[in-house]
Design a protein around this motif. Structure first.
Motif, short mmCIF file in Angstrom:
data_model
loop_
_atom_site.label_atom_id
_atom_site.label_comp_id
_atom_site.label_asym_id
_atom_site.label_seq_id
_atom_site.Cartn_x
_atom_site.Cartn_y
_atom_site.Cartn_z
N GLN A 57 0.84 -1.19 0.00
CA GLN A 57 0.00 0.00 0.00
C GLN A 57 0.88 1.24 0.00
OE1 GLN A 57 -2.92 0.02 3.07
NE2 GLN A 57 -3.99 -1.74 2.23
N LYS A 58 1.40 1.54 -1.16
CA LYS A 58 2.31 2.66 -1.34
C LYS A 58 1.64 3.64 -2.30
CE LYS A 58 6.95 3.10 -3.12
NZ LYS A 58 8.10 2.34 -3.53
N PRO A 59 1.54 4.92 -1.94
CA PRO A 59 0.86 5.87 -2.83
C PRO A 59 1.65 6.10 -4.13
CG PRO A 59 1.86 7.02 -0.98
CD PRO A 59 2.02 5.55 -0.73
N LEU A 60 0.90 6.38 -5.17
CA LEU A 60 1.52 6.66 -6.46
C LEU A 60 2.26 7.98 -6.40
CD1 LEU A 60 -1.41 5.72 -8.85
CD2 LEU A 60 0.72 4.46 -8.52
N PRO A 61 3.36 8.09 -7.13
CA PRO A 61 4.05 9.38 -7.19
C PRO A 61 3.15 10.45 -7.82
CG PRO A 61 5.41 7.64 -8.12
CD PRO A 61 4.07 7.05 -7.87
N LEU A 62 3.32 11.67 -7.45
CA LEU A 62 2.60 12.84 -7.95
C LEU A 62 1.17 12.96 -7.44
CD1 LEU A 62 3.66 12.85 -11.72
CD2 LEU A 62 4.67 14.15 -9.87
N ILE A 63 0.37 11.90 -7.48
CA ILE A 63 -1.06 12.02 -7.17
C ILE A 63 -1.51 11.18 -5.99
CG2 ILE A 63 -1.63 12.57 -9.55
CD1 ILE A 63 -2.74 9.66 -9.71
N GLY A 64 -0.69 10.27 -5.54
CA GLY A 64 -1.11 9.32 -4.52
C GLY A 64 -1.59 9.92 -3.23
N LYS A 65 -0.85 10.88 -2.72
CA LYS A 65 -1.22 11.51 -1.44
C LYS A 65 -2.50 12.34 -1.59
CE LYS A 65 2.13 10.29 1.31
NZ LYS A 65 1.91 9.51 2.50
N MET A 66 -2.71 12.93 -2.75
CA MET A 66 -3.90 13.75 -2.96
C MET A 66 -5.18 12.92 -2.97
SD MET A 66 -2.75 16.58 -5.75
CE MET A 66 -2.15 15.40 -6.95
N VAL A 67 -5.13 11.72 -3.52
CA VAL A 67 -6.35 10.93 -3.70
C VAL A 67 -6.61 9.95 -2.56
CG1 VAL A 67 -6.24 11.14 -6.20
CG2 VAL A 67 -5.23 9.15 -5.10
#
Length: 71
Positions: A57-67
């Motif tokens: 469960q690792k957020p995607l670069p650029l957009i992961g934290k936002m979504v």
């Protein structure tokens, strides 16, 4: 699974918005090299598939934290 679905939905929205923005910019500026930026969502998709396959469960670069908390 829910985490990866949220990331995927965010990626789909990002892909759509980026595509619209790039088409407008390419029509206005006539710079064809902006089309290369269209590969960013494809690269993020591959990263997301690898993370989901490895059950990370690792957020995607650029957009992961936002979504993470949007959907």
């Amino acid at each position: 699974m829910r985490y990866h679905l949220k990331q995927g939905l965010g990626l789909a929205v990002f892909w759509l918005v980026l595509g619209i923005i790039l088409r407008i910019l390419m029509a206005v500026t006539h710079i064809g090299l902006l089309g290369i930026l269209g590969f960013i969502p494809l690269i993020l998709t591959v990263i997301g598939i690898i993370n989901a396959a490895n059950e990370v469960q690792k957020p995607l670069p650029l957009i992961g934290k936002m979504v993470e908390d949007k959907f």
